[in-house]
Enzyme design. Sequence first.
Site, PDB file in Angstrom:
ATOM      1  N   SER A  95      -4.989  -7.496  -6.022  1.00  0.00           N
ATOM      2  CA  SER A  95      -5.874  -8.426  -5.795  1.00  0.00           C
ATOM      3  C   SER A  95      -5.651  -9.603  -4.850  1.00  0.00           C
ATOM      4  O   SER A  95      -6.681  -9.738  -3.935  1.00  0.00           O
ATOM      5  CB  SER A  95      -6.669  -9.277  -7.066  1.00  0.00           C
ATOM      6  OG  SER A  95      -6.982 -10.173  -6.943  1.00  0.00           O
ATOM      7  N   THR A 120       3.106   6.165   1.588  1.00  0.00           N
ATOM      8  CA  THR A 120       2.575   6.190   2.706  1.00  0.00           C
ATOM      9  C   THR A 120       1.391   5.226   2.396  1.00  0.00           C
ATOM     10  O   THR A 120       0.794   5.504   1.406  1.00  0.00           O
ATOM     11  CB  THR A 120       2.330   7.252   3.722  1.00  0.00           C
ATOM     12  OG1 THR A 120       3.534   7.587   4.201  1.00  0.00           O
ATOM     13  CG2 THR A 120       1.442   7.025   4.686  1.00  0.00           C
ATOM     14  N   GLU A 122      -2.302   3.849   3.767  1.00  0.00           N
ATOM     15  CA  GLU A 122      -3.171   3.964   4.826  1.00  0.00           C
ATOM     16  C   GLU A 122      -4.075   2.677   4.995  1.00  0.00           C
ATOM     17  O   GLU A 122      -5.005   2.314   4.209  1.00  0.00           O
ATOM     18  CB  GLU A 122      -4.127   5.065   4.347  1.00  0.00           C
ATOM     19  CG  GLU A 122      -3.695   6.238   3.956  1.00  0.00           C
ATOM     20  CD  GLU A 122      -4.137   7.089   2.684  1.00  0.00           C
ATOM     21  OE1 GLU A 122      -5.007   6.441   2.087  1.00  0.00           O
ATOM     22  OE2 GLU A 122      -3.654   8.106   2.567  1.00  0.00           O
TER      23      GLU A 122
HETATM   24  O1  LIG Z   1      -1.882   6.559  -0.970  1.00  0.00           O
HETATM   25  C1  LIG Z   1      -1.171   7.391  -1.151  1.00  0.00           C
HETATM   26  C2  LIG Z   1      -1.345   8.581  -2.228  1.00  0.00           C
HETATM   27  C3  LIG Z   1      -0.331   9.572  -2.301  1.00  0.00           C
HETATM   28  N1  LIG Z   1       0.984   9.548  -1.613  1.00  0.00           N
HETATM   29  C4  LIG Z   1       1.843  10.267  -2.167  1.00  0.00           C
HETATM   30  C5  LIG Z   1       1.883  10.752  -3.381  1.00  0.00           C
HETATM   31  C6  LIG Z   1       1.511  11.886  -3.588  1.00  0.00           C
HETATM   32  O2  LIG Z   1       2.077  12.619  -4.634  1.00  0.00           O
HETATM   33  C7  LIG Z   1       1.587  12.894  -2.257  1.00  0.00           C
HETATM   34  C8  LIG Z   1       0.816  13.896  -1.846  1.00  0.00           C
HETATM   35  O3  LIG Z   1      -0.678  13.209  -2.251  1.00  0.00           O
HETATM   36  P1  LIG Z   1      -2.082  14.110  -2.217  1.00  0.00           P
HETATM   37  O4  LIG Z   1      -1.498  15.370  -3.396  1.00  0.00           O
HETATM   38  O5  LIG Z   1      -3.134  13.690  -2.464  1.00  0.00           O
HETATM   39  O6  LIG Z   1      -1.942  14.664  -0.707  1.00  0.00           O
HETATM   40  P2  LIG Z   1      -2.274  16.151  -0.005  1.00  0.00           P
HETATM   41  O7  LIG Z   1      -2.998  16.031   1.263  1.00  0.00           O
HETATM   42  O8  LIG Z   1      -3.044  16.936  -1.153  1.00  0.00           O
HETATM   43  O9  LIG Z   1      -0.842  16.945  -0.031  1.00  0.00           O
HETATM   44  P3  LIG Z   1      -0.302  17.871  -0.729  1.00  0.00           P
HETATM   45  O10 LIG Z   1      -1.060  19.347  -0.331  1.00  0.00           O
HETATM   46  O11 LIG Z   1       1.228  18.150  -0.368  1.00  0.00           O
HETATM   47  O12 LIG Z   1      -0.431  17.938  -2.287  1.00  0.00           O
HETATM   48  O13 LIG Z   1       1.392  11.833  -1.358  1.00  0.00           O
HETATM   49  C9  LIG Z   1       1.143   8.610  -0.827  1.00  0.00           C
HETATM   50  O14 LIG Z   1       2.106   8.455  -0.239  1.00  0.00           O
HETATM   51  N2  LIG Z   1       0.215   7.584  -0.458  1.00  0.00           N
END
Ligand SMILES: O=c1ccn([C@H]2C[C@H](O)[C@@H](COP(=O)(O)OP(=O)(O)OP(=O)(O)O)O2)c(=O)[nH]1
Length: 178
Positions: A95, A120, A122
Amino acid sequence: MILTDQQILAEIERGNIVIEPYDRTCLGTNSYDVHLGRYLATYRDAVLDARKHNEIDVFEIPEEGFVLQPGTLYLGVTEEYTESHAHVPFLEGKSSVGRLGIDIHATAGKGDIGFCNTWTLEISVSMPVRVYHLMPVGQLIYFAVQGDVETFYNRKANAKYNERTIKPVESMMWKNRF
Ligand SMILES: O=c1ccn([C@H]2C[C@H](O)[C@@H](COP(=O)(O)OP(=O)(O)OP(=O)(O)O)O2)c(=O)[nH]1
């Protein structure tokens, strides 16, 4: 179900949850506070392409802090390296950070069971704001799940964010075929 402070502690004891560095004072009633890591990054190109590997420039946050500007997407990273072997971790904003106009993720901050890395961030801001290395930036909450896991994230062949890092990681969307 969200884990309570006692349950988070018990899972740390069992090795199901790892948080490094760990500080007992960062444990809240049902969350753990995480901090802004040393590095930020911005995309090199002004126009991103979801099919391409968009490169980033990584820089250190100076001692006097760094002023984030609206209209720029910054990638940040948590100081904490975390592992969660039995619960779904979620990274949420705080918050006090939100009240400074700072968003720490563009999507839901959902993690996967088996995710073993720094997170990471954003980051986008509503107005210029100076941020500092190690400032509290978010909180981790842990959800209990129902059912067994077939593929843990750290054993998933095509997982994009398994490589251990202390720096922000750019979108690896280019690895998806579409
Ligand atoms: O704000 C965030 C959210 C997630 N993660 C990490 C944790 C999560 O386990 C990984 C993968 O996230 P997600 O599955 O949403 O990403 P993707 O783009 O679907 O990647 P993948 O294909 O490797 O699952 O990234 C972060 O570092 N920051």
